[in-house]
Design an enzyme around this catalytic site. Structure first.
Site: not given
Ligand code: SRM
Ligand code: SF4
Length: 570
Positions: A84, A153, A222, A224, A444, A450, A489, A493
């Site tokens: 990323r 981030r 993390k 943000k 997402c 993922c 899930c 995201c």
């Molecule tokens: Fe996310 C984890 C994809 C925005 C909350 N996110 C992941 C992972 C890395 C899975 C993993 O843990 O191995 C996903 C990779 C999937 C893949 O194959 O690409 C993933 N997140 C994404 C992206 C690519 C979604 C998308 O379809 O665009 C976004 C990348 C953002 C970036 O450029 O940095 C993405 N993730 C978000 C957002 C939205 C936002 O930030 O506006 C959230 C919710 C906001 C927040 O942070 O609370 C988000 N991602 C998570 C979480 C839950 C964190 C938590 O507080 O519980 C995880 C899991 C974790 O961190 O353990 C996670």
């Molecule tokens: Fe993966 Fe869950 Fe984030 Fe979707 S919401 S990209 S399934 S970690």
């Protein structure tokens, strides 16, 4: 509750989570990454390094579509990496776009993926080509530092210049904040870019010398930050640990309202996890904003939960100790007080599509993409079209937080060339032919890359929307702006809990249906029905669309309607 004194942040918490210990023994994010990435025996890396590489901006994944078959054949999973980019404010020049396109073809899976945080991801890169990938990014003056990991981030910022005259003034703050909060360890430069060894921790040495902000253990989780310009909440500012809401007077930036403690992730079966919207706590001037961000991060570093990663986001720290305590702690560290919140109003979280002119005579084209995925298919060669536009140097590229793209700073005479190229490669730039539901949808990544996905999202939502459009047509709602968001899930995201319709994957083909978030992003939705299959989802929404069309109040949005008639009523 009384806050305890801060933990000494450069000493690992003895019963800290496994990740805390990995950071502790990593020598500022180095570990044995060099050796592991050269190990020819496996396409994977060690458990420690699975965690460490996140700080360098990438994740180890495997192709889940073939996981079972490979297991049966006793083969190791089909491992590859997702990387990323760090792109504060989401801007890439035409030259950078060309270079990123080349990376996706040379090392990746021939696609690029715009994320919900304005970044760009590449999937499917094998371990032995990670170093070359990072070097290719570096050659384009880009990096992936802090793309992931327990650090601040990618800093987001309203990308579309045509939305506000403040845009150009605000934009540099994304870069400045990102730089200010960047880890100082030279691990990334040494390991991937072959730069000379930087300063390391010597026995008994001071962590502050190497990582003045983060220390040896970085953040508990993390972090943000997003900046948005009212009335646009296209950054979903309340979903961030720090949300900065730009305030102007007579078209001049006065400063930022500061919101803290947003976060959307939840875990099924853990009732103590929840989504939380950021609370607006005060106002700071442009001169103060870097210091404000720095000290908020510092408070989370010192007080965040390092034992249980499910409870280690800043939102839990705030709720544990209370906003009053937090504000006091922040004021003490700042040496000044935030001033009262300035008035503002949000109207939408959506993007603008189509052409728009700014007062400097330049044009900007908002393109709606299918969940940020940039690829060529038989019917549409969007990737090639964008590459041709970049080669001709017709614009810069700004990624949005809704997985879309804005082609910015187009000269009037170049509009026709861009239109022609998009048409030639089968891309319909005018989004008005799409339903309001599709225009306002986010999904997402989910399967097949993922590891956390329990159900499809990006690969399924387009089909589900096609089926829902039949219902919308029945009730003359096709053009109605309704925000639908799907995630595989509950991590959120795709910010599904901020969807007027939110679908959160439970198991293959089954989703929890959430309803009633506001259109402007200031209210979360509520769980309406659990574990629904497609038939049940279509039937539930058909009924809701019918009553919405017949009994809504004037200009009432779908989310407000459901909130009033169903959620609040219940
Ligand atoms: Fe996310 C984890 C994809 C925005 C909350 N996110 C992941 C992972 C890395 C899975 C993993 O843990 O191995 C996903 C990779 C999937 C893949 O194959 O690409 C993933 N997140 C994404 C992206 C690519 C979604 C998308 O379809 O665009 C976004 C990348 C953002 C970036 O450029 O940095 C993405 N993730 C978000 C957002 C939205 C936002 O930030 O506006 C959230 C919710 C906001 C927040 O942070 O609370 C988000 N991602 C998570 C979480 C839950 C964190 C938590 O507080 O519980 C995880 C899991 C974790 O961190 O353990 C996670
Ligand atoms: Fe993966 Fe869950 Fe984030 Fe979707 S919401 S990209 S399934 S970690």
């Amino acid at each position: 509750m009384t806050a305890p004194s801060p933990k000494a942040w450069n000493v690992v918490v003895p019963n800290g989570s496994a990740v805390e210990h990995i950071k502790d023994r990593s020598d500022y994010l180095r570990g044995n990454l060099v050796e592991d990435f050269l190990n020819p025996i496996t396409a994977a890396v060690s458990e420690d390094n699975v965690q460490l590489v996140k700080f360098h901006g990438f994740y180890q994944q495997d192709d889940r579509d073939v996981r079972l078959q490979r297991q049966e054949k006793k083969l190791e999973p089909a491992h590859s990496f997702m990387i990323r980019l760090r792109v504060p404010g989401g801007e890439l020049s035409a030259e950078q776009w060309q270079k990123m396109d080349a990376i996706s073809d040379t090392y990746g899976n021939h696609t690029m993926r715009i994320t919900t945080r304005q970044a760009l991801q590449f999937h499917g890169i094998i371990k032995f080509e990670m170093k070359k990938t990072i070097q290719a990014m570096h050659a384009a003056a880009l990096d992936s530092i802090s793309g992931c990991g327990d650090v601040n981030r990618n800093v987001m910022c309203t990308p579309d210049p045509s939305l506000s005259p403040l845009s150009a003034e605000i934009f540099p703050y994304a870069e400045k904040i990102s730089e200010h909060l960047l880890p100082r360890s030279r691990a990334y430069h040494e390991i991937w870019l072959d730069e000379p060894a930087g300063r390391r921790l010597v026995a008994g040495g001071e962590a502050e010398e190497v990582e003045p902000l983060y220390g040896k253990h970085y953040l508990p989780r993390k972090f943000k930050i997003a900046i948005t310009i009212p009335p646009y909440n296209d950054m979903d500012v309340y979903a961030n640990d720090i949300g900065l809401i730009a305030i102007a007077e007579n078209g001049k930036l006065q400063g930022f309202n500061v919101a803290v403690g947003g976060g959307l992730g939840m875990t099924f079966g853990r009732e103590d996890t929840y989504a939380r919207l950021a609370s607006v706590i005060g106002f700071c001037t442009p001169e103060q904003v870097l210091k404000v961000c720095y000290h908020i991060v510092g408070i989370q570093r010192d007080f965040g939960n390092r034992q249980d990663r499910k409870l280690s986001r800043f939102k839990y720290t705030l709720d544990q100790y209370g906003l009053d305590w937090f504000k006091q702690e922040l004021n003490t560290r700042l040496g000044f007080e935030l001033t009262p919140i300035r008035p503002f109003e949000f109207t939408t979280t959506g993007d603008r599509f189509g052409w728009s002119e700014t007062t400097d005579g330049l044009w900007h084209l908002g393109l709606r993409l299918e969940y940020g995925r940039i690829l060529d298919t038989e019917t549409q060669q969007l990737k090639t079209a964008l590459l041709e536009i970049a080669r001709a140097n017709l614009c810069s590229f700004r990624m949005t937080g809704n997985q879309n793209l804005v082609l910015v700073n187009v000269k009037p005479e170049d509009k026709v060339v861009i239109k022609g190229l998009l048409k030639q490669y089968g891309y319909e730039a005018d989004a008005s032919h799409l339903s309001g539901l599709r225009r306002n949808s986010i999904a997402c990544v989910a399967l097949n890359t993922c590891p956390q996905a329990m159900a499809e999202a990006e690969r399924y939502l387009p089909d589900l929307i096609t089926k829902l459009e039949a219902s919308l047509d029945k009730y003359s709602l096709r053009q109605e702006d309704i925000k639908i968001r799907m995630t595989g899930c509950p991590n959120g995201c795709g910010r599904s809990v901020l969807g007027e319709i939110g679908l959160i994957g439970k198991s293959p083909g089954r989703y929890n249906l959430y309803l009633g978030a506001s259109f402007n992003g200031d209210r979360l939705n509520t769980l309406y029905r659990e574990n629904q299959d497609e038939k049940a989802i279509l039937s539930a929404l058909d009924g809701l669309f019918a009553s919405f069309a017949s009994t809504r109040r004037t200009k009432e949005s779908f989310g407000d309607f459901v909130q009033r008639t169903i959620i609040a009523a219940a």
